[in-house]
Design a protein around this motif. Structure first.
Motif, PDB file in Angstrom:
ATOM      1  N   ASN A  20      76.032  68.584  26.592  1.00 31.96           N
ATOM      2  CA  ASN A  20      76.664  67.600  27.467  1.00 31.96           C
ATOM      3  C   ASN A  20      77.724  68.250  28.353  1.00 31.96           C
ATOM      4  O   ASN A  20      77.890  67.887  29.517  1.00 31.96           O
ATOM      5  CB  ASN A  20      77.283  66.490  26.618  1.00 31.96           C
ATOM      6  CG  ASN A  20      77.523  65.219  27.403  1.00 31.96           C
ATOM      7  OD1 ASN A  20      76.678  64.778  28.165  1.00 31.96           O
ATOM      8  ND2 ASN A  20      78.693  64.637  27.232  1.00 31.96           N
ATOM      9  N   ASN A  66      75.892  70.442  31.017  1.00 34.32           N
ATOM     10  CA  ASN A  66      74.989  69.695  31.885  1.00 34.32           C
ATOM     11  C   ASN A  66      75.628  69.427  33.255  1.00 34.32           C
ATOM     12  O   ASN A  66      76.355  68.456  33.438  1.00 34.32           O
ATOM     13  CB  ASN A  66      74.605  68.382  31.206  1.00 34.32           C
ATOM     14  CG  ASN A  66      73.519  67.637  31.965  1.00 34.32           C
ATOM     15  OD1 ASN A  66      72.849  68.203  32.829  1.00 34.32           O
ATOM     16  ND2 ASN A  66      73.349  66.366  31.639  1.00 34.32           N
ATOM     17  N   GLN A  67      75.344  70.307  34.199  1.00 36.18           N
ATOM     18  CA  GLN A  67      75.860  70.188  35.564  1.00 36.18           C
ATOM     19  C   GLN A  67      74.718  70.391  36.556  1.00 36.18           C
ATOM     20  O   GLN A  67      73.677  70.959  36.218  1.00 36.18           O
ATOM     21  CB  GLN A  67      76.965  71.217  35.806  1.00 36.18           C
ATOM     22  CG  GLN A  67      78.165  71.055  34.873  1.00 36.18           C
ATOM     23  CD  GLN A  67      79.154  72.200  35.013  1.00 36.18           C
ATOM     24  OE1 GLN A  67      79.158  72.915  36.005  1.00 36.18           O
ATOM     25  NE2 GLN A  67      79.984  72.380  33.997  1.00 36.18           N
ATOM     26  N   GLU A  68      74.941  69.951  37.774  1.00 35.95           N
ATOM     27  CA  GLU A  68      73.871  70.004  38.779  1.00 35.95           C
ATOM     28  C   GLU A  68      73.344  71.414  38.997  1.00 35.95           C
ATOM     29  O   GLU A  68      72.144  71.620  39.209  1.00 35.95           O
ATOM     30  CB  GLU A  68      74.392  69.415  40.095  1.00 35.95           C
ATOM     31  CG  GLU A  68      73.321  69.310  41.169  1.00 35.95           C
ATOM     32  CD  GLU A  68      73.860  68.712  42.460  1.00 35.95           C
ATOM     33  OE1 GLU A  68      73.138  68.775  43.463  1.00 35.95           O
ATOM     34  OE2 GLU A  68      74.991  68.195  42.456  1.00 35.95           O
TER      35      GLU A  68
END
Length: 596
Positions: A342, A345-347
């Protein structure tokens, strides 16, 4: 000024409602004239329900009552029938020969009139209190005893079938038909079992056949509890009903089967991973409960101490290498993995996972579930993932040499790999990988961080009681924390001026109330230790492997053991010493004065 507006202004002045919330409530009341303001307030989980109820009680000049920890005797509860309680939003929580105490969810003259009518028939007087929506829910659940609901269903089942037929099935252990599995009484029994498990915060349901009965047990906070006992005659039909829901083969009882159910329980999406196991003369069912509505636990909410938390965050910034979580089944490894994913979780980051099974869907992450029966294993899946241009790879578990080798090489070639391993402590993880024939120099070059963890039950804050530990226990706690830098101890327990001040802290033990289902505990917290593989440890791993142990780790970096972390949680009042002993398997001799 009307009553609704006066109540809104009072709640706003008490800072229980924001201006935005007030505007939303006003608009709702304007659009729908049938909506009651008090009902809207009692159903809004974003509000502090008990404080709102307290202010509402004062507004109507009624006393306030919190029923969230009240266990109401059955004969008192049933002074008002369940139908009346639900229809009029009120509940009886006290009664003697002269008086009955009635909790009102809303100030409603019709409810008061109905309750007064019942009281007059018994020659008693009612006293009224205002209660919150949560208090009302807790009281209502006490009407719903699963034993009674199932007894009712069994009575219907007994009337609808001949006793001889049931006896034949019991003796022969015969197959249940799909018609049996979908019959209303059996469907209700299974529904009650599932609903009660979800409401009890269970993680697993076990339906187990015995010679003369069928037992249902729930695993709550890691501990199995007996929930229900069913007649043996209905066991096969209950199993068949579960199989129908999980789309399993009804006529196959000789081999284990796996299935999946998705249901809506109490307005929440719940997934169930179902497994059947053939026993001597019947099948056992195990159902793992996955509550999708809970979402991914944030890393800061897992319970890591300051040192562990900061170290994990720092290592998640790496772009390559291997991060391992170790511990037995049910120790929270997957939860920690999801929390780490989590954060990552990045672009700009491509994350791919291999799981068995997928427990939570995370938007933006490419999640795959292995299918061993189809040849899609962790090893084959990992090969395919490496061709998907990943930055981060999560492998649910390293189970064999092939998966270990692929994970190590993925970490070497510019990928950050996260996975789990079954070992007792952080030091053991390195030796486990060496046993899987990983070359020491490759392991030393790739392994970044090993986290070992367990889960301890948290004391229920509503009913925990203050206790006084024995002097020998205090002596052992102080002794076991002596080899930690005192700054790290103060980071966890700021009020300490010295280790001797531990004797002045408050210690707590379990009691049991309605909120914790009488166990004394609610939810769990991580107890952990970790090792960072720095240059010194890499050198030892390659050249002096026989010297690699917890003592060389302590010589080369800050190290707080799992046992010491557990003692931190005791000193913080989060859990108690008996729970830490159970989780970390401390022996009674560890608390013997002769050991000091």
């Amino acid at each position: 000024m009307d009553q609704n507006e006066a109540l809104l202004q009072l709640l706003t002045s008490q800072k229980l409602l924001s201006p935005e919330k007030v505007e939303t409530l006003r608009n709702t009341l304007l659009k729908d004239k049938q909506v009651n303001l008090e009902t809207l307030l009692s159903r809004d989980n974003d509000l502090d329900q008990e404080k709102v109820a307290e202010v509402r009680a004062d507004f109507y000049h009624l006393p306030y009552k919190n029923l969230q920890t009240e266990l109401i005797p059955e004969e008192i509860l049933h002074f008002l029938s369940e139908d009346i309680s639900r229809n009029y939003n009120m509940v009886c929580f006290f009664k003697d020969d002269k008086t009955a105490a009635i909790g009102l969810l809303n100030f409603d003259f019709k409810a008061i009139e109905a309750a007064n009518f019942l009281a007059q028939g018994q020659g008693i007087k009612n006293e009224y209190y205002l209660i919150s929506g949560k208090s009302f829910e807790v009281a209502l659940k006490q009407y719903q005893k699963p034993e009674e609901q199932i007894s009712s269903a069994l009575e219907i089942e007994a009337k609808s079938e001949a006793e001889e037929l049931i006896q034949v099935r019991q003796e022969a252990g015969g197959l249940a038909s799909e018609e049996d599995a979908n019959s209303a009484p059996i469907a209700k029994i299974v529904s009650v079992i599932i609903k009660h498990a979800v409401e009890s915060r269970a993680s697993d349901i076990h339906i187990e056949p015995y010679e003369k009965e069928s037992r249902v047990r729930y695993r709550i906070d890691g501990i199995l509890h007996n929930a229900l006992v069913l007649p043996k005659a209905v066991h096969n039909s209950v199993v068949a009903r579960v199989k129908v829901l999980a789309k399993m083969k009804l006529d196959e009882t000789r081999v284990p089967q796996d299935g999946h159910i998705r249901l809506i329980v109490d307005k929440k999406d719940i997934d169930f991973r179902v497994s059947t196991m053939p026993l001597a003369n019947s099948e056992k069912v195990e159902m793992r409960i996955l509550d999708q509505s809970r979402g991914v636990t944030l890393l800061e909410n897992i319970g890591f101490n300051h040192h562990c938390y900061e170290t994990i965050k720092e290592n998640l910034k790496r772009t390559s290498g291997l991060i391992l979580l170790t511990g037995p089944t049910g120790s929270g490894k997957t939860t920690t993995l999801y929390s780490a994913i989590n954060i990552l979780n990045q672009e700009a980051v491509n994350i791919a996972t291999l799981e068995d099974p997928i427990e939570y869907q995370i938007k933006g992450v490419n999640q795959a579930e292995i299918q061993p029966a189809l040849g899609f294993s962790f090893a084959t899946g990992l090969r395919s993932i490496l061709r998907q241009d990943p930055n981060v790879i999560m492998v649910g578990e390293i189970r064999d040499e092939e998966t270990a080798d692929l994970a190590i090489h993925a970490g070497l070639t510019g990928h950050l790999v996260l996975s789990t391993l079954h070992t007792n402590d952080a030091v053991g993880a390195a030796f486990r990988l060496l046993d899987m024939k990983i070359e020491p120099f490759l392991l030393a070059s790739t392994l970044r961080l090993v986290i070992a963890q367990r889960l301890a039950r948290r004391l229920c804050k509503n009913c925990r009681k203050e206790i006084k530990p024995a002097d020998k226990e205090l002596n052992v706690i102080i002794n076991k924390l002596k080899d930690i830098d005192f700054k790290d101890v103060v980071a966890e327990i700021p009020e300490l001026k010295s280790l001797e001040d531990i004797r002045n802290l408050k210690f707590y033990g379990p009691v049991g109330c309605t909120r914790c289902s009488g166990t004394g505990y609610t939810d769990r917290i991580a107890i952990a230790e970790l090792i960072v593989f720095n240059e010194a440890l890499r050198d030892i791993m390659i050249n002096k492997r026989s010297l690699f142990n917890v003592y060389t780790v302590k010589e080369n970096q800050k190290f707080i053991s799992m046992e010491q972390d557990g003692l931190f949680k005791v000193l913080q009042g989060v859990t108690d010493l008996s729970e830490i002993r159970r989780v970390i398997e401390l022996q009674e001799s560890d608390f013997d004065d002769a050991k000091l």
